[in-house]
Design a protein around this motif. Sequence first.
Motif, short mmCIF file in Angstrom:
data_model
loop_
_atom_site.label_atom_id
_atom_site.label_comp_id
_atom_site.label_asym_id
_atom_site.label_seq_id
_atom_site.Cartn_x
_atom_site.Cartn_y
_atom_site.Cartn_z
N ILE A 166 0.83 -1.20 0.00
CA ILE A 166 0.00 0.00 0.00
C ILE A 166 0.87 1.25 0.00
N TRP A 167 1.96 1.23 0.73
CA TRP A 167 2.84 2.40 0.79
C TRP A 167 3.47 2.70 -0.57
N ARG A 168 3.81 1.64 -1.32
CA ARG A 168 4.45 1.80 -2.62
C ARG A 168 3.51 2.29 -3.70
N SER A 169 2.23 2.01 -3.58
CA SER A 169 1.29 2.28 -4.67
C SER A 169 0.77 3.71 -4.62
N GLU A 192 1.17 11.82 -9.90
CA GLU A 192 0.91 13.25 -9.80
C GLU A 192 0.50 13.69 -8.39
N LYS A 193 -0.39 12.92 -7.76
CA LYS A 193 -0.91 13.33 -6.45
C LYS A 193 -0.08 12.84 -5.28
N PRO A 233 -5.98 8.56 3.26
CA PRO A 233 -6.43 7.22 3.66
C PRO A 233 -5.40 6.13 3.37
N GLN A 234 -4.62 6.31 2.32
CA GLN A 234 -3.58 5.34 2.00
C GLN A 234 -2.51 5.30 3.09
N VAL A 235 -2.11 6.45 3.57
CA VAL A 235 -1.11 6.53 4.63
C VAL A 235 -1.67 5.95 5.92
N VAL A 236 -2.92 6.28 6.25
CA VAL A 236 -3.54 5.77 7.48
C VAL A 236 -3.63 4.25 7.44
#
Length: 58
Positions: free
Chosen positions: A21-24, A28-29, A34-37
């Motif tokens: 999840i951290w790699r994906s 651009e953004k 939510p990805q970090v959480v």
Amino acid sequence: MDFGLVLLLLGGFLLGGAWSIWRSDDDEKGRTGPQVVFAVILLVAALLASASGLLRLV
């Protein structure tokens, strides 16, 4: 199979999920909130599972 070994395997699986999840991130953004959480939650769960598995084996 010992329960401590199962917890260590679960910790490794969760750690791989957190890394995935951290790699994906988007080009651009970047990483979204939510990805970090979710990655941090998986990382904490992986550390807890691995620590409890190690303590269970000792």
